[in-house]
Scaffold this active site. Structure first.
Site, PDB file in Angstrom:
ATOM      1  N   ASN A 115       5.440  -7.668   0.693  1.00  0.00           N
ATOM      2  CA  ASN A 115       5.560  -7.881   2.134  1.00  0.00           C
ATOM      3  C   ASN A 115       4.135  -7.883   2.677  1.00  0.00           C
ATOM      4  OD1 ASN A 115       6.073  -7.854   4.839  1.00  0.00           O
ATOM      5  ND2 ASN A 115       7.012  -5.806   4.890  1.00  0.00           N
ATOM      6  N   LYS A 150       3.088  -8.680   5.486  1.00  0.00           N
ATOM      7  CA  LYS A 150       3.005  -8.339   6.919  1.00  0.00           C
ATOM      8  C   LYS A 150       2.060  -9.318   7.628  1.00  0.00           C
ATOM      9  CE  LYS A 150       4.294  -3.649   5.808  1.00  0.00           C
ATOM     10  NZ  LYS A 150       4.267  -2.231   6.150  1.00  0.00           N
ATOM     11  N   HIS A 197      13.227  -4.766   9.065  1.00  0.00           N
ATOM     12  CA  HIS A 197      12.107  -3.879   8.729  1.00  0.00           C
ATOM     13  C   HIS A 197      11.888  -2.901   9.885  1.00  0.00           C
ATOM     14  CE1 HIS A 197       8.129  -2.426   7.761  1.00  0.00           C
ATOM     15  NE2 HIS A 197       8.323  -2.879   6.540  1.00  0.00           N
ATOM     16  N   GLU A 257       9.299  -1.816  11.228  1.00  0.00           N
ATOM     17  CA  GLU A 257       8.288  -2.251  12.206  1.00  0.00           C
ATOM     18  C   GLU A 257       8.900  -3.213  13.219  1.00  0.00           C
ATOM     19  OE1 GLU A 257       5.380  -3.528   9.320  1.00  0.00           O
ATOM     20  OE2 GLU A 257       5.054  -1.440   8.747  1.00  0.00           O
ATOM     21  N   GLU A 269      13.450   2.046   2.923  1.00  0.00           N
ATOM     22  CA  GLU A 269      12.051   2.318   3.247  1.00  0.00           C
ATOM     23  C   GLU A 269      11.955   3.470   4.233  1.00  0.00           C
ATOM     24  OE1 GLU A 269       9.542  -1.443   2.408  1.00  0.00           O
ATOM     25  OE2 GLU A 269      10.179  -1.478   4.488  1.00  0.00           O
ATOM     26  N   GLY A 317       2.993   2.741   4.617  1.00  0.00           N
ATOM     27  CA  GLY A 317       1.581   2.605   4.962  1.00  0.00           C
ATOM     28  C   GLY A 317       0.854   3.933   5.123  1.00  0.00           C
ATOM     29  N   SER A 343       4.613   3.005   0.504  1.00  0.00           N
ATOM     30  CA  SER A 343       3.476   3.465  -0.309  1.00  0.00           C
ATOM     31  C   SER A 343       3.748   3.404  -1.812  1.00  0.00           C
ATOM     32  CB  SER A 343       3.040   4.874   0.114  1.00  0.00           C
ATOM     33  OG  SER A 343       2.627   4.861   1.467  1.00  0.00           O
ATOM     34  N   GLY A 357       4.176  -3.253   0.488  1.00  0.00           N
ATOM     35  CA  GLY A 357       3.297  -3.701   1.566  1.00  0.00           C
ATOM     36  C   GLY A 357       1.859  -3.789   1.094  1.00  0.00           C
ATOM     37  N   GLY A 358       1.076  -2.769   1.436  1.00  0.00           N
ATOM     38  CA  GLY A 358      -0.364  -2.773   1.159  1.00  0.00           C
ATOM     39  C   GLY A 358      -0.736  -3.182  -0.259  1.00  0.00           C
TER      40      GLY A 358
HETATM   41  P1  PGA Z   1       3.615  -0.077   2.263  1.00  0.00           P
HETATM   42  O1  PGA Z   1       4.688  -0.935   3.117  1.00  0.00           O
HETATM   43  O2  PGA Z   1       3.857  -0.431   0.816  1.00  0.00           O
HETATM   44  O3  PGA Z   1       2.281  -0.563   2.763  1.00  0.00           O
HETATM   45  O4  PGA Z   1       3.877   1.352   2.549  1.00  0.00           O
HETATM   46  C1  PGA Z   1       5.982  -1.173   2.641  1.00  0.00           C
HETATM   47  C2  PGA Z   1       6.753  -1.980   3.637  1.00  0.00           C
HETATM   48  O5  PGA Z   1       6.634  -1.720   4.852  1.00  0.00           O
HETATM   49  O6  PGA Z   1       7.488  -2.914   3.264  1.00  0.00           O
END
Ligand code: PGA
Length: 252
Positions: free
Chosen positions: A9, A11, A97, A99, A169, A175, A215, A236-237
């Protein structure tokens, strides 16, 4: 057997050029090393989808949008419909998601419309759920996540539900560098699978892929994926660096 899936992802990160380079790098390593039986998905910004679809080998890598509109078409300035996403060559769409729920006010009602449109257009929703820290601390996380599902994808017919991928999640892990422990992830995934069993029966529950996100990185993926109810990750990251992302895929 349910599918193992590792989905990136991205983002709101990468320019188009950076995104193409990242997709190229992931595709090249997957081509060289193979991804075993893991389905690899790249969740890119809308602007990148067409190019990323052209860049990767679709036999190895699927492409996801990170959202789609709750309306089919019309006067909705700035929106991108499920039909448009499908026409780019993407085959997945990340929906719900945290967010988007938190910053863009996406309610269960809105998500139901998005899921219906995604399915009607032949896209596979990667449907996210997960609790905030205060809910985890209050100990009501299992009920909370089950309710999120009951209000949304549990309203689908069995036939449609079978097309859904779920991503758990925990918001407190997204994050933050604080990942759920292997035990916390397995407990929640088992809770989700039990809720699916109660609603749709054991066969559908056993066939549903439930991904962990929050994470998840090259170091902890192996331990998380070793759990019997964790079928992969939404990353994500760590999906923004090809090497890290490949390590995660190799976590199986
Ligand atoms: P993260 O994000 O791996 O950066 O924690 C995961 C996500 O929001 O899909």
């Amino acid at each position: 057997m349910r599918q193992k899936i590792v989905a990136g992802n991205w983002k709101c990160n990468t320019t188009l050029q950076e995104g193409i380079e990242l997709a190229k790098a992931v595709d090249a390593i997957v081509a060289k090393e193979g991804a075993k039986d893991v389905v690899v998905v790249l969740g890119t910004p809308f602007t990148h989808i067409t190019k990323v679809v052209e860049t990767v080998d679709s036999k190895r890598i699927g492409v996801a949008a990170q959202n789609c509109a709750a309306e089919a078409k019309g006067a909705f300035t700035g929106e991108v419909s499920a039909d448009m996403v499908k026409s780019t060559g993407a085959s997945y769409v990340i929906l719900g998601h945290s967010e988007r729920r938190e910053y863009y006010g996406e309610t269960s009602e809105i998500l139901n419309k998005k899921v219906a449109l995604a399915l009607a257009n032949g896209l596979t929703p990667i449907f996210c759920c997960g609790e905030a820290l205060n809910i985890r601390e209050a100990g009501t996380h299992n009920e909370y996540v089950t309710k999120q599902l009951a209000e949304t994808i549990f309203n689908l017919s069995s036939e449609d539900f079978k097309k859904i991928v779920i991503a758990y999640e925990p918001i407190w892990a997204i994050g933050t560098g604080v990942t759920a422990s292997s035990e916390q992830a397995q407990d929640m995934h088992a809770n989700i699978r039990a809720a699916i069993t109660a609603k749709f029966g054991v066969e559908i529950a056993e066939g549903t892929s439930i991904l962990y996100g929050g994470s998840c990185n090259a170091k902890n993926a192996k331990e998380l994926f070793a759990n019997k109810d964790v079928d992969g990750g939404l990353i994500g990251g760590a999906s923004l660096k090809a090497e890290d992302f490949i390590h995660i895929i190799n976590g199986f």
